[in-house]
Design an enzyme around this catalytic site. Structure first.
Site, PDB file in Angstrom:
ATOM      1  N   LYS A 198     -78.686  50.176 -37.891  1.00  0.00           N
ATOM      2  CA  LYS A 198     -77.741  51.183 -38.385  1.00  0.00           C
ATOM      3  C   LYS A 198     -77.278  52.075 -37.253  1.00  0.00           C
ATOM      4  O   LYS A 198     -77.953  52.183 -36.236  1.00  0.00           O
ATOM      5  CB  LYS A 198     -78.409  52.015 -39.493  1.00  0.00           C
ATOM      6  CG  LYS A 198     -79.618  52.772 -38.980  1.00  0.00           C
ATOM      7  CD  LYS A 198     -80.324  53.524 -40.083  1.00  0.00           C
ATOM      8  CE  LYS A 198     -81.540  54.254 -39.567  1.00  0.00           C
ATOM      9  NZ  LYS A 198     -81.259  55.283 -38.563  1.00  0.00           N
ATOM     10  N   CYS A 227     -83.982  60.658 -40.402  1.00  0.00           N
ATOM     11  CA  CYS A 227     -83.712  59.331 -40.968  1.00  0.00           C
ATOM     12  C   CYS A 227     -84.572  59.014 -42.188  1.00  0.00           C
ATOM     13  O   CYS A 227     -84.103  58.343 -43.114  1.00  0.00           O
ATOM     14  CB  CYS A 227     -83.817  58.272 -39.887  1.00  0.00           C
ATOM     15  SG  CYS A 227     -82.448  58.427 -38.698  1.00  0.00           S
ATOM     16  N   ASP A 286     -87.164  53.358 -38.289  1.00  0.00           N
ATOM     17  CA  ASP A 286     -86.923  53.727 -36.886  1.00  0.00           C
ATOM     18  C   ASP A 286     -88.196  53.955 -36.055  1.00  0.00           C
ATOM     19  O   ASP A 286     -88.286  54.932 -35.297  1.00  0.00           O
ATOM     20  CB  ASP A 286     -86.042  54.985 -36.814  1.00  0.00           C
ATOM     21  CG  ASP A 286     -84.645  54.772 -37.388  1.00  0.00           C
ATOM     22  OD1 ASP A 286     -84.355  53.664 -37.865  1.00  0.00           O
ATOM     23  OD2 ASP A 286     -83.843  55.726 -37.374  1.00  0.00           O
TER      24      ASP A 286
HETATM   25  C1  VGL Z   1     -82.944  59.837 -35.867  1.00  0.00           C
HETATM   26  C2  VGL Z   1     -81.830  61.553 -34.857  1.00  0.00           C
HETATM   27  C3  VGL Z   1     -80.891  60.681 -34.353  1.00  0.00           C
HETATM   28  C4  VGL Z   1     -84.092  59.397 -36.722  1.00  0.00           C
HETATM   29  C5  VGL Z   1     -82.007  58.944 -35.394  1.00  0.00           C
HETATM   30  O1  VGL Z   1     -84.472  58.205 -36.659  1.00  0.00           O
HETATM   31  O2  VGL Z   1     -84.639  60.253 -37.461  1.00  0.00           O
HETATM   32  N1  VGL Z   1     -82.830  61.139 -35.607  1.00  0.00           N
HETATM   33  N2  VGL Z   1     -80.981  59.378 -34.633  1.00  0.00           N
END
Ligand code: VGL
Ligand code: ZN
Length: 204
Positions: A111, A155, A13
């Site tokens: 995802k 994540c 991410d």
């Molecule tokens: C994430 C919160 C919501 C992350 C993704 O990538 O850690 N955190 N969505």
């Protein structure tokens, strides 16, 4: 770290919305881009993930009238932190960070696309639905997963725990991650990862 042919780097991410100025900015999130680019050159296998939510996703506080970001709600699959709208499919905020340079990545895994279910983990959605990543890595002969990216306490941690649950060795490259770290979430994440046999290593 020295990477073996059976190691895969999972770059979690590293997206515009998680960098400073983004919708769910992780402090110093931009500081890991250079280190990840350097790290990736050592791996035969690299997989990038993208948080990839439809507009109105159930993890967004805006989808819960009267609720604010960072509050929690009870969902059918368990407790859910409510987030600011982030990483909406096809938006600039959902794009991979401009400076990210992993030309050898084999796969970009998206995802969190189910409107009603969150997926911090790259392996399993919050309701237990597998993403297919474990099978993908296993078919490619991967034994150990090294994780980096954002955010350490969400994540990255969930993905590391599920890598272990799927039977892989797992290490987190701590200085190639940054955390959201609210209400002790980073300390709790590390406790759970250490208990599950996730290794903590550093680049430096
Ligand atoms: C994430 C919160 C919501 C992350 C993704 O990538 O850690 N955190 N969505
Ligand atoms: Zn998300």
């Amino acid at each position: 770290m020295r990477a073996e042919p059976t190691d895969a780097l999972l770059v979690v991410d590293v997206q515009v919305d998680f960098l400073p100025g983004g919708a769910l900015a992780v402090p110093e999130g931009d500081a890991i881009v250079g280190p990840i680019n350097a790290l990736a050159k050592r791996f035969r296998h690299a997989v990038l993930t993208q948080d990839w939510h439809p507009a109105g996703h159930a993890s967004f506080a805006s989808a819960h009238p009267g609720r604010a970001p960072f509050e929690t709600v009870r969902m059918a699959y368990g407790e859910q932190v409510l987030w600011p709208d982030h990483c909406v499919q096809g938006t600039r905020g959902a794009a991979l960070a401009a400076g990210l340079d992993v030309p050898g990545a084999d796969l970009i895994l998206r995802k969190g696309a189910n409107p009603g279910v969150d997926s911090y983990s790259a392996f399993v959605e919050a309701d237990g639905t597998p993403t297919g990543l474990a099978g993908y890595l296993r078919e490619r002969g991967v034994v150990r997963v090294a994780l980096c990216g954002l955010a350490t306490d969400y994540c990255v941690a969930w993905s590391a725990l599920d890598a272990r649950a799927a039977g892989f060795e797992a290490v987190v490259v701590a200085d190639a991650t940054r955390a959201i770290d609210r209400d002790g979430s980073l300390t709790r994440a590390w406790e759970r990862m250490i208990a599950a046999g996730v290794g903590r290593i550093t680049l430096s």
